[in-house]
Write a protein that holds these residues in place. Structure first.
Motif, PDB file in Angstrom:
ATOM      1  N   ARG A   1      43.623  94.534  12.941  1.00 17.83           N
ATOM      2  CA  ARG A   1      43.156  95.712  12.197  1.00 17.83           C
ATOM      3  C   ARG A   1      41.675  95.975  12.488  1.00 17.83           C
ATOM      4  O   ARG A   1      40.817  95.903  11.620  1.00 17.83           O
ATOM      5  N   THR A   2      41.389  96.312  13.720  1.00 18.75           N
ATOM      6  CA  THR A   2      40.001  96.461  14.164  1.00 18.75           C
ATOM      7  C   THR A   2      39.265  97.587  13.443  1.00 18.75           C
ATOM      8  O   THR A   2      38.069  97.460  13.177  1.00 18.75           O
ATOM      9  N   ASP A   3      39.939  98.673  13.120  1.00 21.21           N
ATOM     10  CA  ASP A   3      39.277  99.757  12.365  1.00 21.21           C
ATOM     11  C   ASP A   3      38.862  99.264  10.984  1.00 21.21           C
ATOM     12  O   ASP A   3      37.767  99.582  10.508  1.00 21.21           O
ATOM     13  N   ALA A   4      39.716  98.486  10.351  1.00 26.71           N
ATOM     14  CA  ALA A   4      39.379  97.929   9.037  1.00 26.71           C
ATOM     15  C   ALA A   4      38.188  96.984   9.146  1.00 26.71           C
ATOM     16  O   ALA A   4      37.310  96.980   8.281  1.00 26.71           O
ATOM     17  N   HIS A   5      38.147  96.197  10.210  1.00 27.61           N
ATOM     18  CA  HIS A   5      37.018  95.278  10.398  1.00 27.61           C
ATOM     19  C   HIS A   5      35.710  96.056  10.518  1.00 27.61           C
ATOM     20  O   HIS A   5      34.700  95.669   9.919  1.00 27.61           O
ATOM     21  N   ARG A   6      35.722  97.143  11.281  1.00 36.22           N
ATOM     22  CA  ARG A   6      34.511  97.962  11.400  1.00 36.22           C
ATOM     23  C   ARG A   6      34.101  98.505  10.036  1.00 36.22           C
ATOM     24  O   ARG A   6      32.910  98.523   9.704  1.00 36.22           O
ATOM     25  N   PHE A   7      35.055  98.955   9.240  1.00 35.52           N
ATOM     26  CA  PHE A   7      34.763  99.454   7.894  1.00 35.52           C
ATOM     27  C   PHE A   7      34.082  98.369   7.063  1.00 35.52           C
ATOM     28  O   PHE A   7      33.037  98.598   6.457  1.00 35.52           O
TER      29      PHE A   7
ATOM     30  N   ARG B   1      41.053 109.022   6.189  1.00 34.47           N
ATOM     31  CA  ARG B   1      40.055 108.208   6.886  1.00 34.47           C
ATOM     32  C   ARG B   1      38.783 109.018   7.140  1.00 34.47           C
ATOM     33  O   ARG B   1      38.829 110.168   7.562  1.00 34.47           O
ATOM     34  N   GLY B   2      37.636 108.429   6.812  1.00 37.31           N
ATOM     35  CA  GLY B   2      36.349 109.083   7.044  1.00 37.31           C
ATOM     36  C   GLY B   2      35.893 109.980   5.908  1.00 37.31           C
ATOM     37  O   GLY B   2      34.808 110.551   5.974  1.00 37.31           O
TER      38      GLY B   2
ATOM     39  N   GLU C   1      45.802 108.042   7.306  1.00 34.44           N
ATOM     40  CA  GLU C   1      44.961 108.553   8.393  1.00 34.44           C
ATOM     41  C   GLU C   1      44.244 109.850   8.022  1.00 34.44           C
ATOM     42  O   GLU C   1      43.115 110.074   8.427  1.00 34.44           O
TER      43      GLU C   1
END
Length: 63
Positions: free
Chosen positions: A38-44, A6-7, A3
């Motif tokens: 893993r929605t954050d990974a999908h956005r990435f 991230r970013g 975390e």
């Protein structure tokens, strides 16, 4: 990814390098298997140019 990282661009840099290697080796696509939760990974991955591939089947061999 951690975390705290991230970013920071580390993931994008790694994905870009993997893409360069794949192209140099004559690959015609990149595939990533990522659980739906893993929605954050999908956005990435969407930001990196990946598209949904709607059919993925799995058979569990343990009960």
């Amino acid at each position: 990814m951690d975390e705290a990282s991230r970013g920071s661009g580390v993931g994008a840099a790694l994905e870009s390098y993997a893409t360069e290697l794949a192209i140099a080796r004559g690959c015609d696509r990149m595939e990533v298997h990522c659980h739906s939760r893993r929605t954050d990974a999908h956005r990435f991955y969407h930001r990196q140019g990946y598209e949904e591939s709607p059919k993925y089947l799995i058979k569990s061999l343990t009960s």
